[in-house]
Design an enzyme around this catalytic site. Structure first.
Site, PDB file in Angstrom:
ATOM      1  N   ASP A  16     -10.332 -24.458  40.844  1.00 31.15           N
ATOM      2  CA  ASP A  16     -10.015 -23.887  42.222  1.00 31.15           C
ATOM      3  C   ASP A  16      -8.820 -24.567  42.974  1.00 31.15           C
ATOM      4  OD1 ASP A  16     -10.337 -22.064  44.556  1.00 31.15           O
ATOM      5  OD2 ASP A  16     -10.925 -23.877  45.270  1.00 31.15           O
ATOM      6  N   ALA A  18      -7.045 -26.760  41.789  1.00 30.88           N
ATOM      7  CA  ALA A  18      -5.340 -27.088  41.121  1.00 30.88           C
ATOM      8  C   ALA A  18      -4.799 -25.720  41.248  1.00 30.88           C
ATOM      9  CB  ALA A  18      -5.831 -27.323  39.610  1.00 30.88           C
ATOM     10  N   LYS A  19      -5.560 -24.699  41.005  1.00 30.51           N
ATOM     11  CA  LYS A  19      -4.598 -23.256  41.133  1.00 30.51           C
ATOM     12  C   LYS A  19      -4.153 -22.979  42.588  1.00 30.51           C
ATOM     13  CE  LYS A  19      -8.013 -21.273  38.596  1.00 30.51           C
ATOM     14  NZ  LYS A  19      -8.809 -20.080  37.929  1.00 30.51           N
ATOM     15  N   ARG A  46     -12.716 -28.633  30.155  1.00 25.40           N
ATOM     16  CA  ARG A  46     -13.538 -28.241  28.962  1.00 25.40           C
ATOM     17  C   ARG A  46     -12.895 -27.001  28.074  1.00 25.40           C
ATOM     18  NH1 ARG A  46     -19.301 -29.003  30.904  1.00 25.40           N
ATOM     19  NH2 ARG A  46     -18.131 -27.711  32.540  1.00 25.40           N
ATOM     20  N   VAL A  86     -14.381 -34.893  29.493  1.00 27.99           N
ATOM     21  CA  VAL A  86     -13.981 -36.054  30.249  1.00 27.99           C
ATOM     22  C   VAL A  86     -15.230 -37.157  29.653  1.00 27.99           C
ATOM     23  CG1 VAL A  86     -12.741 -35.345  32.012  1.00 27.99           C
ATOM     24  CG2 VAL A  86     -15.284 -35.765  32.134  1.00 27.99           C
ATOM     25  N   ASP A 177      -6.601 -37.315  51.884  1.00 32.35           N
ATOM     26  CA  ASP A 177      -7.291 -36.677  52.789  1.00 32.35           C
ATOM     27  C   ASP A 177      -6.133 -35.666  53.494  1.00 32.35           C
ATOM     28  OD1 ASP A 177      -7.947 -35.661  55.513  1.00 32.35           O
ATOM     29  OD2 ASP A 177      -9.220 -37.534  56.068  1.00 32.35           O
ATOM     30  N   HIS A 178      -6.515 -34.244  53.410  1.00 32.98           N
ATOM     31  CA  HIS A 178      -5.303 -33.385  53.439  1.00 32.98           C
ATOM     32  C   HIS A 178      -4.887 -33.277  54.910  1.00 32.98           C
ATOM     33  CE1 HIS A 178      -8.552 -30.693  53.664  1.00 32.98           C
ATOM     34  NE2 HIS A 178      -7.733 -30.137  54.734  1.00 32.98           N
ATOM     35  N   GLU A 216     -13.718 -24.181  62.927  1.00 33.06           N
ATOM     36  CA  GLU A 216     -13.250 -23.177  62.013  1.00 33.06           C
ATOM     37  C   GLU A 216     -14.039 -22.050  62.518  1.00 33.06           C
ATOM     38  OE1 GLU A 216     -13.774 -24.898  57.660  1.00 33.06           O
ATOM     39  OE2 GLU A 216     -14.920 -26.253  58.698  1.00 33.06           O
ATOM     40  N   HIS A 240     -12.112 -36.792  58.053  1.00 34.47           N
ATOM     41  CA  HIS A 240     -10.961 -36.071  58.915  1.00 34.47           C
ATOM     42  C   HIS A 240     -10.806 -36.506  60.448  1.00 34.47           C
ATOM     43  CE1 HIS A 240     -10.589 -33.963  55.385  1.00 34.47           C
ATOM     44  NE2 HIS A 240     -11.419 -32.861  55.627  1.00 34.47           N
ATOM     45  N   LYS A 340     -18.622 -24.947  61.930  1.00 35.54           N
ATOM     46  CA  LYS A 340     -18.321 -23.620  61.231  1.00 35.54           C
ATOM     47  C   LYS A 340     -18.757 -22.529  62.232  1.00 35.54           C
ATOM     48  CE  LYS A 340     -18.053 -25.230  56.567  1.00 35.54           C
ATOM     49  NZ  LYS A 340     -16.728 -24.980  56.416  1.00 35.54           N
ATOM     50  N   LYS A 345     -10.368 -20.585  65.158  1.00 34.29           N
ATOM     51  CA  LYS A 345     -10.036 -21.404  64.215  1.00 34.29           C
ATOM     52  C   LYS A 345      -8.815 -22.382  65.018  1.00 34.29           C
ATOM     53  CE  LYS A 345      -7.240 -22.213  60.053  1.00 34.29           C
ATOM     54  NZ  LYS A 345      -8.149 -22.995  59.084  1.00 34.29           N
TER      55      LYS A 345
HETATM   56  P1  NAD Z   1     -13.798 -26.371  40.371  1.00 28.27           P
HETATM   57  O1  NAD Z   1     -15.206 -26.323  40.045  1.00 28.27           O
HETATM   58  O2  NAD Z   1     -13.155 -25.208  40.810  1.00 28.27           O
HETATM   59  O3  NAD Z   1     -13.265 -27.110  39.107  1.00 28.27           O
HETATM   60  C1  NAD Z   1     -13.745 -28.251  38.367  1.00 28.27           C
HETATM   61  C2  NAD Z   1     -12.775 -28.483  37.359  1.00 28.27           C
HETATM   62  O4  NAD Z   1     -13.477 -29.556  36.379  1.00 28.27           O
HETATM   63  C3  NAD Z   1     -12.697 -27.186  36.368  1.00 28.27           C
HETATM   64  O5  NAD Z   1     -11.482 -27.273  35.880  1.00 28.27           O
HETATM   65  C4  NAD Z   1     -13.830 -27.707  35.147  1.00 28.27           C
HETATM   66  O6  NAD Z   1     -13.520 -26.879  33.838  1.00 28.27           O
HETATM   67  C5  NAD Z   1     -13.551 -28.920  35.179  1.00 28.27           C
HETATM   68  N1  NAD Z   1     -14.750 -29.756  34.388  1.00 28.27           N
HETATM   69  C6  NAD Z   1     -16.154 -29.683  34.818  1.00 28.27           C
HETATM   70  N2  NAD Z   1     -16.668 -30.485  34.093  1.00 28.27           N
HETATM   71  C7  NAD Z   1     -15.724 -31.266  33.113  1.00 28.27           C
HETATM   72  C8  NAD Z   1     -15.932 -31.927  31.837  1.00 28.27           C
HETATM   73  N3  NAD Z   1     -17.246 -32.411  31.553  1.00 28.27           N
HETATM   74  N4  NAD Z   1     -14.812 -32.025  31.110  1.00 28.27           N
HETATM   75  C9  NAD Z   1     -13.785 -31.666  31.512  1.00 28.27           C
HETATM   76  N5  NAD Z   1     -13.198 -31.014  32.620  1.00 28.27           N
HETATM   77  C10 NAD Z   1     -14.448 -30.510  33.317  1.00 28.27           C
HETATM   78  O7  NAD Z   1     -13.528 -27.503  41.539  1.00 28.27           O
HETATM   79  P2  NAD Z   1     -12.679 -27.545  42.645  1.00 28.27           P
HETATM   80  O8  NAD Z   1     -13.032 -26.588  43.913  1.00 28.27           O
HETATM   81  O9  NAD Z   1     -11.201 -27.518  42.223  1.00 28.27           O
HETATM   82  O10 NAD Z   1     -12.794 -29.163  43.276  1.00 28.27           O
HETATM   83  C11 NAD Z   1     -12.114 -30.056  42.540  1.00 28.27           C
HETATM   84  C12 NAD Z   1     -12.557 -31.445  43.343  1.00 28.27           C
HETATM   85  O11 NAD Z   1     -11.755 -31.487  44.476  1.00 28.27           O
HETATM   86  C13 NAD Z   1     -14.064 -31.673  43.871  1.00 28.27           C
HETATM   87  O12 NAD Z   1     -14.137 -32.965  43.963  1.00 28.27           O
HETATM   88  C14 NAD Z   1     -13.893 -31.171  45.339  1.00 28.27           C
HETATM   89  O13 NAD Z   1     -14.756 -31.639  46.198  1.00 28.27           O
HETATM   90  C15 NAD Z   1     -12.452 -31.495  45.589  1.00 28.27           C
HETATM   91  N6  NAD Z   1     -12.041 -30.566  46.950  1.00 28.27           N
HETATM   92  C16 NAD Z   1     -11.761 -29.262  46.504  1.00 28.27           C
HETATM   93  C17 NAD Z   1     -11.023 -28.561  47.617  1.00 28.27           C
HETATM   94  C18 NAD Z   1     -10.681 -27.069  47.237  1.00 28.27           C
HETATM   95  O14 NAD Z   1      -9.997 -26.543  48.126  1.00 28.27           O
HETATM   96  N7  NAD Z   1     -11.213 -26.527  46.089  1.00 28.27           N
HETATM   97  C19 NAD Z   1     -10.960 -29.060  48.790  1.00 28.27           C
HETATM   98  C20 NAD Z   1     -11.084 -30.409  48.946  1.00 28.27           C
HETATM   99  C21 NAD Z   1     -11.718 -31.206  47.869  1.00 28.27           C
END
Ligand code: NAD
Length: 492
Positions: A16, A18-19, A46, A86, A177-178, A216, A240, A340, A345
């Site tokens: 999530d 990343a996208k 994976r 990983v 820390d965004h 929020e 934060h 929350k 907000k």
């Molecule tokens: P997510 O669950 O959407 O993504 C996790 C990713 O890890 C996926 O691509 C999954 O395929 C991969 N993965 C899981 N196990 C694996 C393994 N054994 N080998 C290889 N890949 C594996 O999580 P996210 O929401 O993108 O969050 C990622 C990190 O960022 C977390 O630490 C979360 O706390 C932090 N974070 C996320 C947000 C957000 O907006 N989503 C905001 C702040 C912090």
């Protein structure tokens, strides 16, 4: 702008974060030329994806930025996908080979940025393998970007830090820390250190209280399962809020450099009083949202959210009074609150100045009470800007005081053009500037402040106070200030 050379290896490339954040931010940097010809991205997770499928996903994730077809093709051609578990040492070889190939193809000079967009329980093993499988380069830089949460208390944070530290030096570690990437958070320093009329009054002689609100309006949404294990204290206050406190409280750095700012921020955090259990019960309050209504919307209670335990005692709201035990801040409360399902907000800072020593208008005025306080408000989101309330004279007979608000907000156009937090932070990392990232000493000190609060609450047997969804928190959050003769400036 400079075409920064780097290979980005994004662990959790199908996730999530990343996208939603990373690919759009990279695209913005690409558009501005901060990355251009000499960059490549490896997404790993994976799942078995092809490069083509990965590029489609990346293209989708940047749709809202309305790229041209040419931009999409150019940008996504730099993206490669490698399926990778990983925990499996052998698979790192494949990843390393791909990294070396791309390094050569795009002439990246060995610069690598490892972005761990995955659950923190994987950070240790990934860092270890990056080193042992030689994915870290000898030439060029190798930097690690990691996401919150950084531990769940001091002990686990230290453990995590030791694991990462076995592979990366502190100066190679960039803890996101965004909030620190937000323009207006950075602007706190401009307001303070660029204006003598503020900095010379920035102390206990002239400031009555400092108030920080991170509100929020949403509930926990789909994150109930995660949130229920964490709560507002760990999710918001430890990182934060305490970061904002340190920016407001720190001494002026001799020069605006990473090292000087960091030193002052750490000193400020170290001066935050660490409470004992009895003090916690007076200075820190919590709450959980119950059912509520706001306008035409009605909201379910936190306990009824999916993923949340039926009898959950997790706090969705925290308000606290922090005291900073140094010459500058002796006796000045820093009131903070976050929650929350609040009314509105918004992130705001209110600096409440002390009233004049006496009210010389007391006999001429209809309202002989104290003069209204001067307040400097820094708006961080959703609008950005600041305002200052000053007292003027009401037109007409007598001598009535009328507060006037000088208000400056950035225009929507400015806001649209301003870099997004993740974009700024990724660029900082490419340049090796860690000013807006959290140093280990800051993480450690914040956990020590927060741990005692958590421990105290864990021993509590009375049920957590509730507040109606759509309000500004439980009654105890208002009492906290009232018992000091203060009140929250922001009442949406
Ligand atoms: P997510 O669950 O959407 O993504 C996790 C990713 O890890 C996926 O691509 C999954 O395929 C991969 N993965 C899981 N196990 C694996 C393994 N054994 N080998 C290889 N890949 C594996 O999580 P996210 O929401 O993108 O969050 C990622 C990190 O960022 C977390 O630490 C979360 O706390 C932090 N974070 C996320 C947000 C957000 O907006 N989503 C905001 C702040 C912090």
């Amino acid at each position: 702008s400079q075409d920064n050379k780097a290979l980005f290896i994004i662990f959790g490339g199908t996730g999530d974060l990343a996208k939603r954040k990373l690919y759009p931010s990279l695209f913005r940097l690409f558009r501005k030329g901060n990355i251009n010809k000499h960059f490549a991205v490896i997404g790993t997770a994976r799942r078995e994806w092809s490069d083509d499928y990965f590029r489609e996903i990346v293209a989708e994730s940047i749709e809202s930025l309305q790229p041209t077809q040419q931009e999409i093709t150019d940008f996504t051609s730099h993206f490669y996908y490698q399926a990778h578990n990983v925990n499996d040492t052998a698979e790192y070889q494949v990843l390393g080979d791909l990294a070396n190939r791309l390094d050569e193809e795009y002439q990246l000079d060995g610069n690598r940025l490892f972005y761990l967009a995955m659950a923190p329980r994987f950070f240790g093993t990934i860092s270890k393998h990056i080193k042992s499988e030689k994915i870290m380069t000898e030439n060029g830089f190798s930097r690690l970007i990691i996401e919150k949460p950084f531990g769940t208390d001091y002990e686990t944070a230290e453990l995590l830090n030791n694991e990462i530290g076995a592979a990366f030096k502190e100066e190679q570690i960039f803890r996101i820390d965004h909030y620190l990437g937000k323009e207006m958070v950075q602007n706190i320093s401009a307001v303070r250190f660029g204006n003598n009329i503020f900095e010379s009054l920035w102390n206990h002689k002239y400031i009555e209280s400092v108030q920080i609100t991170l509100a929020e309006s949403l509930g926990v949404e789909e994150r109930g399962g995660y949130y229920d294990q964490s709560g507002a204290l760990k999710d918001m206050v430890q990182n934060h809020i305490l970061q904002v406190v340190s920016l407001l409280a720190m001494e002026p750095p001799t020069i605006f450099s990473e090292e000087a700012i960091r030193t002052e921020k750490i000193n400020a955090l170290k001066a935050v009083r660490v409470y004992d259990e009895k003090e916690v019960l007076h200075a820190v309050v919590r709450g959980q949202y119950a059912e509520g209504k706001l306008g035409d919307n009605s909201f379910a209670s936190y306990k009824d959210e999916p993923g949340v335990e039926e009898n959950s005692q997790t706090e969705t709201f925290v308000a606290a009074k922090f005291m900073i035990d140094n010459f500058r801040w002796a006796g000045v409360p820093f009131y903070v609150r976050t929650g929350k399902r609040l009314t509105e907000k918004g992130t705001r800072i209110n600096i409440v100045f002390k009233s004049t020593p006496i009210n010389v208008f007391r006999e001429a005025s209809n309202d002989p009470a104290d003069l209204p306080e001067n307040i400097l408000t820094i708006y961080i989101q959703p609008t950005e800007g600041f305002s200052l309330t000053l007292n003027g004279k009401e037109i007409g007979d007598g001598f009535n005081i009328d507060p006037v608000k000088l208000d400056y907000r950035h225009s929507q156009e400015n806001l649209d053009n301003s870099p997004e937090a993740y974009e700024k932070l990724i660029l900082d990392c490419l340049k090796g500037d860690a000013t807006n990232f959290t140093h280990w000493d800051e993480v450690a000190t914040s956990w020590k402040i927060v741990d005692i609060i958590r421990h105290t609450w864990d021993k509590e047997t009375t049920p957590i106070p509730t507040y109606p969804a759509g309000s500004m928190g439980p009654k105890c959050a208002f009492d906290l200030l009232e018992s000091d003769g203060h009140k929250w400036v922001w009442e949406p």
